[in-house]
Design a protein around this motif. Structure first.
Motif, mmCIF file in Angstrom:
data_model
loop_
_atom_site.group_PDB
_atom_site.id
_atom_site.type_symbol
_atom_site.label_atom_id
_atom_site.label_comp_id
_atom_site.label_asym_id
_atom_site.label_seq_id
_atom_site.Cartn_x
_atom_site.Cartn_y
_atom_site.Cartn_z
ATOM 1 N N THR A 1 -2.134 -18.475 -6.598
ATOM 2 C CA THR A 1 -3.067 -17.372 -6.396
ATOM 3 C C THR A 1 -3.720 -17.461 -5.034
ATOM 4 N N ARG A 2 -4.091 -18.653 -4.624
ATOM 5 C CA ARG A 2 -4.712 -18.824 -3.310
ATOM 6 C C ARG A 2 -3.731 -18.513 -2.189
ATOM 7 N N TRP A 3 -2.509 -18.942 -2.339
ATOM 8 C CA TRP A 3 -1.488 -18.607 -1.350
ATOM 9 C C TRP A 3 -1.373 -17.089 -1.206
ATOM 10 N N GLY A 4 -1.256 -16.396 -2.316
ATOM 11 C CA GLY A 4 -1.085 -14.946 -2.275
ATOM 12 C C GLY A 4 -2.264 -14.244 -1.622
ATOM 13 N N ASN A 5 -3.477 -14.685 -1.932
ATOM 14 C CA ASN A 5 -4.643 -14.027 -1.359
ATOM 15 C C ASN A 5 -4.789 -14.292 0.134
ATOM 16 N N VAL A 6 -4.475 -15.506 0.563
ATOM 17 C CA VAL A 6 -4.555 -15.807 1.990
ATOM 18 C C VAL A 6 -3.540 -14.976 2.767
ATOM 19 N N LEU A 7 -2.325 -14.845 2.238
ATOM 20 C CA LEU A 7 -1.302 -14.045 2.924
ATOM 21 C C LEU A 7 -1.677 -12.565 2.931
ATOM 22 N N LEU A 8 -2.182 -12.067 1.812
ATOM 23 C CA LEU A 8 -2.590 -10.661 1.760
ATOM 24 C C LEU A 8 -3.748 -10.394 2.724
ATOM 25 N N GLY A 9 -4.701 -11.323 2.769
ATOM 26 C CA GLY A 9 -5.815 -11.164 3.692
ATOM 27 C C GLY A 9 -5.359 -11.187 5.144
ATOM 28 N N SER A 10 -4.392 -12.028 5.464
ATOM 29 C CA SER A 10 -3.873 -12.081 6.838
ATOM 30 C C SER A 10 -3.214 -10.767 7.223
ATOM 31 N N ALA A 11 -2.476 -10.175 6.302
ATOM 32 C CA ALA A 11 -1.843 -8.894 6.586
ATOM 33 C C ALA A 11 -2.885 -7.803 6.827
ATOM 34 N N VAL A 12 -3.955 -7.813 6.048
ATOM 35 C CA VAL A 12 -5.030 -6.829 6.239
ATOM 36 C C VAL A 12 -5.688 -7.028 7.600
ATOM 37 N N ALA A 13 -5.937 -8.277 7.996
ATOM 38 C CA ALA A 13 -6.519 -8.538 9.311
ATOM 39 C C ALA A 13 -5.587 -8.071 10.426
ATOM 40 N N GLY A 14 -4.279 -8.143 10.194
ATOM 41 C CA GLY A 14 -3.333 -7.656 11.192
ATOM 42 C C GLY A 14 -3.506 -6.181 11.492
ATOM 43 N N LEU A 15 -3.857 -5.402 10.472
ATOM 44 C CA LEU A 15 -4.134 -3.982 10.713
ATOM 45 C C LEU A 15 -5.352 -3.814 11.616
#
Length: 447
Positions: free
Chosen positions: A329-343
């Motif tokens: 779960t932590r892996w998934g949230n960190v990756l999703l958050g990184s993608a959002v920051a990329g925007l």
């Protein structure tokens, strides 16, 4: 032979039950009322009494092309500076008095009453400041809000990235690096293909590099999360600076073109006075920001996925006992958050039509981190804090363009410090105690 002992206490089975509330006053109960009182006195002494009595302040609310039947909203609203500042300062004092009464008498104002009063105070105080700073000049409210929205988008995306990571228990100091990689990837790939839309898709993918490294070291190898976040920020600066100096400068037409996403105008709504151009005449990144805030709010607090994420961030061992894979779960949230920051990083380049420059994120990742804290780890709160910080930035830009002899004559050095001063005061003084997710920054080892 049996003996029975009767309780001498009279029975109260039929007596009415009266709830007893034992509320204990917090030690910091006086912090917020004191701060608001000090700001009110400042508004009264500086904004009201130091304003020239003969000057007026003009607020530009509409233009000729706006949808404004019958002139309901006046194009220019001119008011006497001293009188307006005095009225606004007294209103601020009244709100501070209500908060003093509520805190001293231990009379809660309700779940929404206190935030509503604080928001009203902030609006009135800002109007008093604008009235004082622009006396004898014109404040184009619509243009200032447009600038605010443009500056708020990268902060909002960065703050949302922090919310996603830290709600699951991973401290995300690497927002600065994620924004920088997103800006770099959007321009690099967009220039090579010749399309800002492809650059928009590349930005979150490029930011995933920082997300993967953060999750690998923080979750996988259980490295101290604040340290790895700072290291990743330095890594992103070094990597992008290397490619900027060796590739982009050599052939900017191929690798560093100033591409820009088109403006998507919503008919009729974009013609509304003041808010029309701010909300309904923007590029797709602004609309995505509103959508992502709404989706994350529902997902975090109204879905099973959100319940699991919050459980992992609060009590990972209890979550593990009910079958939730904590580290996954932590892996998934960190990756999703990184993608959002990329925007958010894409907003710095293809969102504004500029080429990539070294360290162009300029500390926005750290301000986004402050916005996340000020927003109490909530998507809507993070957005509101990002708008607040962006407004102070837009204000200092507008004050810097005032003609000589008009306005309050605020030194330019203070104007440059204004966004950071507001950030410090907001996080340290206004927020008070923010409840951090209990397991935030604590690695989890499965037993």
């Amino acid at each position: 032979m049996s003996t029975s002992v009767q309780d001498p206490t009279p029975s109260t089975a039929d007596a009415p039950v009266v709830p007893v509330h034992t509320s204990e006053r917090l030690r910091s109960w006086w912090h917020l009322p004191t701060a608001l009182t000090a700001l009110s006195v400042l508004a009264l002494l500086v904004f009201a009494l130091s304003s020239p009595g003969a000057d007026s302040t003009t607020f530009r609310l509409a233009t000729e092309g706006d949808l404004n039947p019958g002139g309901i909203v006046p194009e220019d609203l001119t008011l006497p500076s001293r009188i307006l500042a005095l009225v606004l300062a007294l209103a601020c004092l009244a709100i501070a008095g209500v908060l003093w009464w509520s805190a001293a008498m231990m009379r809660p104002l309700g779940r929404r009453g206190r935030p509503a009063l604080v928001a009203a105070f902030g609006l009135l105080w800002v109007l008093a400041f604008l009235d004082w700073a622009f006396h004898g000049a014109t404040v184009d409210v619509g243009a200032m809000l447009q600038t605010m929205m443009l500056l708020a988008v990268p902060l909002a995306f960065g703050a949302l990235s922090g919310v996603l990571s830290e709600r699951s228990g991973v401290i995300n100091i690497a927002i600065e690096g994620q924004l920088l990689m997103g800006a770099f990837g959007a321009v690099l790939v967009g220039s090579m293909v010749g399309s800002p839309w492809v650059g928009l898709l590349a930005a979150p993918v490029m930011s995933l590099l920082i997300g993967v490294l953060l999750a690998l070291f923080a979750v996988g190898y259980r490295v101290q999360q604040i340290i790895i976040g700072v290291v990743l920020n330095v890594f992103a600066i070094g990597l992008t600076s290397f490619f900027f100096g060796t590739v982009m400068k050599q052939n900017p037409q191929m690798f560093n073109q100033p591409l820009r996403l088109p403006t998507l105008r919503i008919p009729v709504l974009a013609d509304l006075p003041v808010i029309g151009r701010v909300l309904f005449e923007q590029n797709i990144l602004v609309y995505l920001m509103w959508i992502i805030v709404a989706v994350l709010t529902v997902a975090l607090f109204r879905t099973r996925w959100g319940l699991r994420v919050r459980a992992v961030g609060e009590h990972p061992r209890a979550a593990d006992t009910v079958g939730i894979d904590v580290n996954r779960t932590r892996w998934g949230n960190v990756l999703l958050g990184s993608a959002v920051a990329g925007l958010g990083g894409a907003t710095l380049t293809i969102g504004t039509g500029v080429a990539f420059g070294e360290e162009m994120s300029a500390g926005k990742g750290y301000i986004a981190l402050a916005a996340m804290i000020l927003g109490r780890y909530h998507p809507v709160g993070a957005l509101g804090a990002a708008l607040l910080f962006a407004f102070t930035d837009a204000l200092q830009l507008r004050l810097g363009t005032l003609p000589a002899g008009s306005g309050a004559g605020i030194p330019s050095q203070f104007l440059l410090m204004l966004p950071y001063i507001v950030t410090l005061f907001a996080v340290a003084g206004v927020v008070g105690r923010v409840r951090v997710p209990a397991a935030n920054g604590v690695p989890y080892v499965k037993q």
